[in-house]
Design an enzyme around this catalytic site. Structure first.
Site, PDB file in Angstrom:
ATOM      1  N   GLU A 238       0.895  -1.191   0.016  1.00  0.00           N
ATOM      2  CA  GLU A 238      -0.004   0.013   0.167  1.00  0.00           C
ATOM      3  C   GLU A 238       0.743   1.222   0.093  1.00  0.00           C
ATOM      4  OE1 GLU A 238      -2.624   0.422   3.329  1.00  0.00           O
ATOM      5  OE2 GLU A 238      -3.798   2.150   2.641  1.00  0.00           O
ATOM      6  N   HIS A 272      -4.831  -3.760  -1.826  1.00  0.00           N
ATOM      7  CA  HIS A 272      -4.379  -2.463  -2.376  1.00  0.00           C
ATOM      8  C   HIS A 272      -3.366  -2.663  -3.652  1.00  0.00           C
ATOM      9  CE1 HIS A 272      -5.958  -0.316   1.047  1.00  0.00           C
ATOM     10  NE2 HIS A 272      -5.235  -1.241   1.871  1.00  0.00           N
ATOM     11  N   ASP A 323     -12.673  -0.634   2.917  1.00  0.00           N
ATOM     12  CA  ASP A 323     -11.322  -0.598   4.127  1.00  0.00           C
ATOM     13  C   ASP A 323     -11.489   0.353   5.171  1.00  0.00           C
ATOM     14  OD1 ASP A 323      -9.082  -0.510   4.899  1.00  0.00           O
ATOM     15  OD2 ASP A 323      -7.742   0.246   3.138  1.00  0.00           O
TER      16      ASP A 323
END
Lengths: 438, 438
Positions: A238, A272, A323
């Protein structure tokens, strides 16, 4: 909420296109028959335009506490993470259960009919376990109360960073070692399966938090010992800083490290996947992994725009997740999946509308292990075209194609037009909830 | 709709922060007094949390026809433009009036209380004028019917590209030469001002379509002959191809070309400003121009992410526009203004929440010439801090801070949380419209 035995929809998404006058016959919450071009019968639940329910393949329910509270003073992902740890400290099974019921209800009203909860707030703040999976069962019961399908992705979280102990605020996430996590994971799955009310909507999947939080040897243990058909999620690349730390420590990228330790597999879902090399993309594609993009979070946290079309072209299946819940709106999530790529690639039509519906529904269902069966290559089934299918759970969403926002649009292009406010009803396992009745 | 003589708000944005228990006394649609920390009085219109109305500083109303109809087969900005020209061909004063009333109503319900309509579909498809400004008055009357403030940015559009005649489909946009456009512009302004019903909500501003559509010598004429206090809008560097054509033809960027011909001024509003050099940014900032960012359009059309924070730091004032109306939602527009920059710059907090409120309201009002008075430097007034002010029109929006989406957020951070669905009422020139009564 009301149980649907048979339904008639003015139009339904089937095999990647809208078909008029569709009847669905439902048995035990599953679509037993689909009839097209047929009028409604007495007793049918009458629906307008319906599509498969959206699947939220990556959630941390408690992050909802931070919505609209972290924008005051700049910072980056790592500053935000400290704020998030503060929220995690305060949770108890009771407070988290109540919060999660609200968040799951917000999701269901927004059109998510299933959620994968990436769950790591397992223990008391001291690190001592609660009795009887108290935190996990609080989440399971919150999902049952909210009427949303839950895949509880119980997460292995063992260290605070490469070569670091858990910090004081991370202590409640950890099980001590990987074998203790596996043991608890099996016991949790048993506890959920033993309860008919829970198992109707809740299944147990797994996660390793990240290559930061689980050491290579422990990744290998998970790769060997977790049943290969269990959905296994992981936060992947990420932030550029994760890649740098991984390269420094192990001389390879996080993706390569997962490959090296046997975790790349069709049941893996990488969350991600923002900062990847071409080799990473090839590895993930070849393994037929799922990729859970979280566009509203990746924008909110300044992560960047990941190589979604490249991953898809390489063989991966795309899904979406909300998320950290800065936004809970599957349609805004899907729209951003396309639109952020347009900003990155400076052209339109990166994905077809059918591919966007797929990422919002079938792709997420595959990432969460919600579809039984395998495809021709023996891989977890994920139909190429999005739509309602016989044998799938009757998890669906009714969208109003004639609001001020949606009026005039080609229904197939609604992923780029509609928003959660245009969702008028959701159906989970054959149980209908009308939004205006909520 | 109902006229407000006095109002009490539970909270109101004033000078960049929320203040409780605010009374506004209204005369002729203008805020005559603001009293804070004071209870409601008999006869007050009771409101919840209110903020200045959002200003849509860039609109092409007819593009609404394309929403959800151009995503089927990829393409880029230029392919989309051909689809847009097709829609423009079919418009008549009657059909455009009816369409615009719908679009302006959608805007007002979404929280926009004013709109700058960048209008170039002036004439019959042959290029022959309609009698009596028929197209322009149709738009004015649509705004009056919808109850939204309109700045009609009548647009000079003279050629089809650098060195090119207008194409057949562009013919209805053109006035033949710049003097004919100026003459029609003055006549139009006179016609609007002569009608009390129209002039209460409608003013006339100006635009040059772009450096593609107006030759340098004609830009100079506009720069000299248009009154300097009239808001003057221009599409600027939305696409890299425009920059390349301009550099090829004139050896300078579009921004430099505008500077060279006397158009950079505080009353200029540059729309998009996506692909700029550092020198362009300095020129626009020094001139104290407004910059109208259209984030949802710039994403939809794959334009790219413009240097908004750099422009602001250089001295420009930011505003927002919904442009092609793929999305009509001021809050999504403002959120994207911040979030796309986070994706570009890989950190959070590019703008403060107060700066985002400002871009959504005061910045747009300045770009459209809707605030009288000048600041200490003799420039058009734009308060540094966003909020309701004595002497401004009572154009405001009521937001619900306790929906499933907004609950728990710091009200000041609502630009990153709320969406149009959380708007419960709009007030334009002191006239209240409740959404549930619509």
């Amino acid at each position: 909420m009301s149980a649907v035995a048979s339904a008639h929809a003015a139009a339904a998404l089937i095999d990647g296109r809208f078909v008029g006058d569709v009847r669905a016959l439902v048995r035990d919450g599953v679509i037993a028959e689909l009839l097209t071009g047929t009028p409604a019968q007495p007793g049918d639940t009458r629906l307008g335009l319906i599509v498969p329910g959206f699947v939220n393949a990556h959630s941390h329910a408690f992050h909802r506490l931070l919505r609209g509270r972290t924008h005051g003073d700049g910072g980056d992902f790592w500053v935000w993470r400290e704020q998030m740890y503060g929220a995690a400290q305060a949770l108890t099974p009771e407070s988290y259960g109540a919060l999660a019921e609200h968040v799951f209800t917000e999701m269901r009203d927004a059109g998510y009919t299933a959620v994968g909860e990436f769950h790591y707030v397992h223990h008391q703040t001291s690190g001592a376990p609660y009795a009887g999976h108290a935190m996990e069962l609080a989440l399971a019961d919150a999902a049952v109360a909210a009427g949303i399908r839950l895949v509880l992705l119980d997460t292995c979280y063992l260290r605070g960073g490469v070569g670091q102990e858990l910090s004081e605020r991370q202590r409640r996430f950890g099980d001590g070692d990987v074998h203790a996590w596996l043991e608890r994971w099996h016991a949790l799955r048993g506890a959920i399966m033993a309860d008919p009310g829970r198992r109707a909507l809740v299944t147990v999947g797994a996660a390793v938090h990240s290559v930061r939080a689980v050491a290579p040897a422990d990744l290998a243990v998970v790769g060997r010992e977790l049943p290969a058909d269990v959905p296994l999620h992981v936060h992947l690349s990420e932030q550029a800083a994760e890649n740098e730390a991984c390269l420094d420590a192990y001389g390879m990228t996080p993706t390569a490290l997962l490959a090296e330790h046997g975790l790349l597999r069709p049941s893996l879902a990488a969350v991600h996947a923002t900062h990847l090399t071409d080799h990473d993309i090839a590895l993930l594609g070849q393994s037929r992994a799922s990729i859970v993009m979280c566009p509203t979070t990746e924008a909110d946290l300044g992560d960047g725009i990941g190589p979604a079309p490249e991953l898809r072209a390489a063989g991966a299946t795309l899904a979406i997740g909300s998320d950290q819940h800065a936004v809970i709106d599957p349609l805004e999530e899907i729209a951003r999946l396309e639109l952020d790529q347009r900003l990155r690639m400076r052209r339109r039509g990166i994905f077809t509308p059918a591919q966007l519906w797929h990422a919002g529904s079938a792709g997420g269902a595959r990432a969460l292990g919600l579809r039984s069966g395998v495809d021709a290559q023996g891989l977890p089934a994920a139909p190429t075209e999005p739509g309602l299918r016989v044998g799938d759970p009757f998890d669906a969403v009714e969208l109003d194609p004639d609001t001020a926002r949606t009026r005039g649009a080609d229904p197939l292009q609604l992923p780029l037009v509609a928003r959660a406010g245009d969702v008028t009803a959701t159906i989970v396992a054959g149980t209908l909830t009308r939004k205006d009745a909520a």
